[in-house]
Design an enzyme around this catalytic site. Sequence first.
Site, PDB file in Angstrom:
ATOM      1  N   HIS A   1       0.867  -1.178   0.000  1.00 16.80           N
ATOM      2  CA  HIS A   1       0.000   0.000   0.000  1.00 16.80           C
ATOM      3  C   HIS A   1       0.903   1.227   0.000  1.00 16.80           C
ATOM      4  O   HIS A   1       1.842   1.295   0.785  1.00 16.80           O
ATOM      5  CB  HIS A   1      -0.887  -0.010   1.242  1.00 16.80           C
ATOM      6  CG  HIS A   1      -2.017   0.959   1.163  1.00 16.80           C
ATOM      7  ND1 HIS A   1      -1.828   2.312   1.210  1.00 16.80           N
ATOM      8  CD2 HIS A   1      -3.348   0.774   1.014  1.00 16.80           C
ATOM      9  CE1 HIS A   1      -3.003   2.914   1.099  1.00 16.80           C
ATOM     10  NE2 HIS A   1      -3.946   1.996   0.982  1.00 16.80           N
TER      11      HIS A   1
ATOM     12  N   ARG B   1      -6.504  10.336   0.258  1.00 15.02           N
ATOM     13  CA  ARG B   1      -6.244  10.899  -1.072  1.00 15.02           C
ATOM     14  C   ARG B   1      -7.553  11.091  -1.824  1.00 15.02           C
ATOM     15  O   ARG B   1      -7.715  12.056  -2.562  1.00 15.02           O
ATOM     16  CB  ARG B   1      -5.283   9.993  -1.852  1.00 15.02           C
ATOM     17  CG  ARG B   1      -3.814  10.210  -1.457  1.00 15.02           C
ATOM     18  CD  ARG B   1      -2.889   9.201  -2.119  1.00 15.02           C
ATOM     19  NE  ARG B   1      -3.068   7.869  -1.551  1.00 15.02           N
ATOM     20  CZ  ARG B   1      -2.985   6.738  -2.230  1.00 15.02           C
ATOM     21  NH1 ARG B   1      -2.733   6.758  -3.518  1.00 15.02           N
ATOM     22  NH2 ARG B   1      -3.168   5.584  -1.619  1.00 15.02           N
TER      23      ARG B   1
END
Lengths: 228, 555
Positions: free
Chosen positions: B326, B346
């Site tokens: 990740h 994000r």
Amino acid sequence: MAKDQEMVKVYILGEGFDVPASSTIITAMEYAGFQLTTGVGCREGFCGACATLYREKGDYKLQAGLACQTVVSDGMYIAQIPFVPAEKPIYDITKLTPDINSFKTLYPTVFRCVSCNTCTKACPQDIEVMDYVQALIKGDIAKAADLSFDCIRCGLCALRCPAEIVQYNAGILARRLTGRYLLKKSPDLELRVKEIAEGKYDKDIEKLMKTNKEKIKKLYYEREVKLG
Amino acid sequence: MYPEYMQESIRNVEKTRPARLKLAKSGKQLFPRMSAQERDVVLNKFHPDYKPEARREIRIGPNKGERITTKVAELLETFSRINPADFDLDHPDYETDVLVIGAGSAGFSASILAAENGANVILVTKLRIGDSNSMMAQGGIQAAVRPDDSPVLHYLDVIGGGHFDNKPELAKALVCDAPDAIKWLQDLGVMFDRNPDGTMKTKSGGGTCRPRMHSARDYTGAAICRTLRDEVQNRPDKIKILEHQPAVELIKDSNGRVAGAVLYHLENKEYFTIKAKATILSTGGFGRLHIQGFETTNHYGATADGLVMGYRAGANLLYMDSVQYHPTGAVYPLQIVGFLCTEKLRGMGAQPVNKNGELFVYPLEPRDIEASAFIRECTERGNGIKTPAGNLGIWLDTPLIEQINGAGAIKQNLPAMLRQFGRFDVDITKEPMLVYPTLHYQNGGLEINDHCETKLPGLYVAGEASGGVHGRNRLMGNSQLDLIVFGRRAGRYAAEYAKGAKLGKLNLDHVYEYEKEVEKLGIDRKKISPMVLPDYIPEAVKKRQYTTHYEGTLR
Ligand SMILES: Cc1cc2nc3c(=O)[nH]c(=O)nc-3n(C[C@H](O)[C@H](O)[C@H](O)COP(=O)(O)OP(=O)(O)OC[C@H]3O[C@@H](n4cnc5c(N)ncnc54)[C@H](O)[C@@H]3O)c2cc1C
Ligand code: SF4
Ligand code: SF4
């Protein structure tokens, strides 16, 4: 870890061990040689498996926390609570009503709350536990659901409650009733489920499934991207 | 609070923030998305999977001769924990129609559907019921529900993200079952985030062409997993739960069918046997193998036990050469190194920037691309920030989230993140997070078809333990979806199969046969698997723990 790291002494089952000062209770126990098989789960503060009671040096108070999220201090006494044998009533969610009656029958203890706020003080998630119990007593299920949302079922509130309430199990019922009955249903969702059942997209997807890699790559890189 | 020496770099981030905020608000693309060629370059050079030592040939079993992740190959070339001769399989301790191994959301969905289809179920788990990766998911779950979206677009995203290696029948099942999976969860009482008109709030995720990520604040996995757990616990007449008792070996019958499992009780150390007409593996992933020394986001029990048991019994693996890192794992403060910083950050506008406060990558590339770009920025380009412990990271500019979505947006939508960093004195509404890729997800696994069947009759797999759904790279939100879609399918098909299944004589012969192969490789007898739990005890202490008699596993 650096060699010259600062060390502190912690007491596990009464026995003193020197561990790095930056340890959490979990990593301190491992550093001391304990292979944990219970009282440990996600190790990131999401599952509530590592409820722990501790007492800090010179203090008489027993404090509660998550072992994976609590940094040790010098002279700390630690005892883990791997399991809370709390009651969990059995129900069929499709047969309940989203109101106070469900709690009167399934969680009558909730109404014994003496507003001492001990549960809120014990909660490692800083949830206003007493407030959600009070919301249930007033029949405001949606509010209880909202306030209890971040609960990770560590059990610490129930362990310390003088009125023997299992707050977190009542909380999950409040949230399930809210999710199922009280939140508005999405019209888009109902429609899409119907469209798929009728096979509306089958042909297009089956076509893609048979498309060769080069062509599908092209389709992929050329697709329009909408952000939101 | 970040140490003094990092403050200068933080000031750079603050200096460039107004311009980046303006760019974000303009709706223009923040940074050019990579072309196919650029993706290849950055993956080849920087993705950990592409290092020469990342993969090696596996020398035994159904995938013999294939190159797979080195750590997994090592784990598979080992002996069993048990001596089959010790077990009286004519008198199993339990009998059931369907045995479900692993109590995350895949195991829960399977148990509920198996019960609804008439089967008696035993659900066994290693930790407490529900303590799993499923509980930890923060960001969301994908489903093409919006009018401007469709399962066709979802399909395209899934296989593009997976490098076009996904099994088409599995990708189809995933996207076509998705809306119904969301509806099922909603009707069970999961509180998905809604807009005032009742429609679901949806956000973009890495590699999605439409905002398709459904969430429940940033406790999405928990909201789903605890609802399913409650539902499982409400069915004691059909579902029996055994906690703290990991399965350590599958049992087969004289006709080669999988017919149950051997359990090991973690506390009293006793072994138990279960005879089952059908067995579902939902044991999750492998983060705790710490592949290539990476920290992980995964729970304590993510040790690939299901892969070991299934492989030893004769089921084959698919895409075990691919590991998901990740992009945004925490690297500071020390206590949370490796922990997940959800992609939803994000999705809501947080931007990755380097030590000079500059954007260097489109913030929502598919995960392997994004992670590789972070590694490039920190290594080749020398634009990372070093922590006191010596790790490198880049900034994830979280205060932007509040500036884009309004004050309080983080508290409302990302309470877990706020709390996580707040506990260690970093206020993410005011300060950025320091992040670096972390070991997150097992892209491949035991190969299944769209009925969740393996090539062994009686053995089903669902969830992260399975292989084929996501090709070689999973997109955010498609795993939570996978658990529900394939968990439900596994439960239904296993229950149907169990109705007609008649078992022959039970045995553990496959263990003998497999061990013979291991022996030929000259492997040390001490090396056994499944690992069950990782071992974090310092070497110096272990030397004094004289009862140690196994290597690389729970003792
Ligand atoms: C921190 C984090 C955040 C994530 N965020 C997202 C997200 O936002 N969206 C998304 O789609 N995906 C996300 N994922 C991925 C997704 O959550 C996981 O892939 C998924 O939960 C795996 O579910 P599972 O049911 O297959 O396995 P798990 O949920 O891991 O469950 C496995 C279960 O099996 C048990 N078990 C293991 N070995 C044995 C054994 N030998 N015997 C018996 N039981 C055993 C374990 O104790 C556990 O109960 C995230 C993952 C992590 C770790
Ligand atoms: S409400 Fe109770 S069970 Fe939930 S997190 Fe707080 S103390 Fe733990
Ligand atoms: S601890 Fe128990 S009695 Fe006290 S406020 Fe909480 S719920 Fe009420």
